[in-house]
Design a protein around this motif. Structure first.
Motif, PDB file in Angstrom:
ATOM      1  N   ALA A 199       0.861  -1.168   0.000  1.00 52.79           N
ATOM      2  CA  ALA A 199       0.000   0.000   0.000  1.00 52.79           C
ATOM      3  C   ALA A 199       0.903   1.224   0.000  1.00 52.79           C
ATOM      4  O   ALA A 199       2.049   1.172   0.456  1.00 52.79           O
ATOM      5  CB  ALA A 199      -0.893  -0.020   1.234  1.00 52.79           C
ATOM      6  N   VAL A 200       0.412   2.327  -0.501  1.00 50.43           N
ATOM      7  CA  VAL A 200       1.213   3.546  -0.595  1.00 50.43           C
ATOM      8  C   VAL A 200       1.758   3.941   0.777  1.00 50.43           C
ATOM      9  O   VAL A 200       2.954   4.214   0.925  1.00 50.43           O
ATOM     10  CB  VAL A 200       0.353   4.695  -1.181  1.00 50.43           C
ATOM     11  CG1 VAL A 200       1.086   6.021  -1.094  1.00 50.43           C
ATOM     12  CG2 VAL A 200      -0.036   4.386  -2.607  1.00 50.43           C
ATOM     13  N   ASP A 201       0.888   3.961   1.783  1.00 48.86           N
ATOM     14  CA  ASP A 201       1.335   4.401   3.103  1.00 48.86           C
ATOM     15  C   ASP A 201       2.220   3.373   3.794  1.00 48.86           C
ATOM     16  O   ASP A 201       3.099   3.735   4.569  1.00 48.86           O
ATOM     17  CB  ASP A 201       0.155   4.806   3.987  1.00 48.86           C
ATOM     18  CG  ASP A 201      -0.995   3.822   3.977  1.00 48.86           C
ATOM     19  OD1 ASP A 201      -0.976   2.878   3.172  1.00 48.86           O
ATOM     20  OD2 ASP A 201      -1.932   4.014   4.778  1.00 48.86           O
ATOM     21  N   VAL A 202       2.053   2.098   3.497  1.00 51.01           N
ATOM     22  CA  VAL A 202       2.942   1.077   4.059  1.00 51.01           C
ATOM     23  C   VAL A 202       4.341   1.271   3.468  1.00 51.01           C
ATOM     24  O   VAL A 202       5.340   1.215   4.189  1.00 51.01           O
ATOM     25  CB  VAL A 202       2.421  -0.351   3.792  1.00 51.01           C
ATOM     26  CG1 VAL A 202       3.435  -1.390   4.239  1.00 51.01           C
ATOM     27  CG2 VAL A 202       1.090  -0.581   4.497  1.00 51.01           C
ATOM     28  N   GLY A 203       4.432   1.510   2.171  1.00 53.92           N
ATOM     29  CA  GLY A 203       5.723   1.761   1.537  1.00 53.92           C
ATOM     30  C   GLY A 203       6.371   3.043   2.036  1.00 53.92           C
ATOM     31  O   GLY A 203       7.583   3.118   2.198  1.00 53.92           O
ATOM     32  N   LEU A 204       5.557   4.045   2.300  1.00 49.17           N
ATOM     33  CA  LEU A 204       6.084   5.327   2.761  1.00 49.17           C
ATOM     34  C   LEU A 204       6.555   5.264   4.212  1.00 49.17           C
ATOM     35  O   LEU A 204       7.664   5.672   4.534  1.00 49.17           O
ATOM     36  CB  LEU A 204       5.017   6.414   2.617  1.00 49.17           C
ATOM     37  CG  LEU A 204       5.419   7.827   3.024  1.00 49.17           C
ATOM     38  CD1 LEU A 204       6.566   8.344   2.165  1.00 49.17           C
ATOM     39  CD2 LEU A 204       4.217   8.751   2.915  1.00 49.17           C
ATOM     40  N   PHE A 205       5.719   4.707   5.089  1.00 51.77           N
ATOM     41  CA  PHE A 205       6.029   4.716   6.517  1.00 51.77           C
ATOM     42  C   PHE A 205       6.700   3.435   7.008  1.00 51.77           C
ATOM     43  O   PHE A 205       7.245   3.401   8.098  1.00 51.77           O
ATOM     44  CB  PHE A 205       4.751   4.958   7.334  1.00 51.77           C
ATOM     45  CG  PHE A 205       4.120   6.275   7.035  1.00 51.77           C
ATOM     46  CD1 PHE A 205       4.776   7.464   7.302  1.00 51.77           C
ATOM     47  CD2 PHE A 205       2.865   6.338   6.462  1.00 51.77           C
ATOM     48  CE1 PHE A 205       4.195   8.688   7.026  1.00 51.77           C
ATOM     49  CE2 PHE A 205       2.271   7.558   6.182  1.00 51.77           C
ATOM     50  CZ  PHE A 205       2.937   8.736   6.456  1.00 51.77           C
ATOM     51  N   GLY A 206       6.642   2.370   6.226  1.00 53.18           N
ATOM     52  CA  GLY A 206       7.264   1.116   6.616  1.00 53.18           C
ATOM     53  C   GLY A 206       6.360   0.283   7.510  1.00 53.18           C
ATOM     54  O   GLY A 206       5.273   0.707   7.905  1.00 53.18           O
TER      55      GLY A 206
END
Length: 181
Positions: free
Chosen positions: A154-161
């Protein structure tokens, strides 16, 4: 607290489709059952709940078969569906993409026969007990299934880890790093 504020901001949620954003939840079993509907028998459903409730638990014995909890409602205001008290949860919050949740549902469809055998009758008792060895094999099969069927974050998983202690889901190093201090 900064990451949560950014993750839930209107800039983040308004810029991406819901399918592109991650879900923070310990209610993975309820989410997967909602996707499956009535596709599984009660024995297969119990096996799936036993499997998913083991995510994040290390060296713990599985317990009795879960009670039926057919009332799974979704709540538009929360990350996870509202669940009955008997519905098992994962050991900790998971940060998952919609693709990963769908992959777990796909695993359940493809391995319904294995899920059905997750419990064995207890000697001299009416209740069923989990087949520890069978659940271990199911967890290994789920890990392999997720590795081959989930290529996108997901975009936010990739961004925030994502940091997880379960073997089924991978830890992901985030592109965004925030200095504390």
């Amino acid at each position: 607290c900064l990451k949560r504020t950014w993750r839930t901001s209107t800039e983040m949620t308004g810029s991406f489709a819901e399918a592109q954003l991650g879900v923070r939840t310990s209610h993975l079993p309820a989410s997967v059952l909602a996707k499956l509907g009535n596709e599984l028998t009660s024995e297969q459903r119990d096996g799936l709940l036993a499997l998913l409730s083991q995510i994040g638990r290390k060296n713990k014995k599985a317990e009795k078969a879960p009670d039926d909890a057919d009332d799974v409602d979704s709540d538009d205001d929360a990350d996870a569906p509202v669940v009955a008290a008997e519905m098992p949860t994962t050991a900790h919050l998971l940060y998952l993409s919609q693709q990963e949740i769908e992959a777990v549902a796909s695993f359940a469809r493809d391995n319904a026969a294995m899920l059905e055998k997750a419990f064995k009758p207890a000697k001299g008792k009416a209740a069923k007990t989990a087949d520890t060895e069978g659940l271990k094999k199911l967890r290994e099969a789920l890990s392999k299934h997720l590795a081959t069927h989930t290529k996108r974050n997901a975009v936010d998983v990739g961004l925030f880890g994502r940091f997880v202690t379960s073997d089924e889901f991978d830890t992901i190093d985030g592109a965004l790093h925030v200095a504390h201090g």
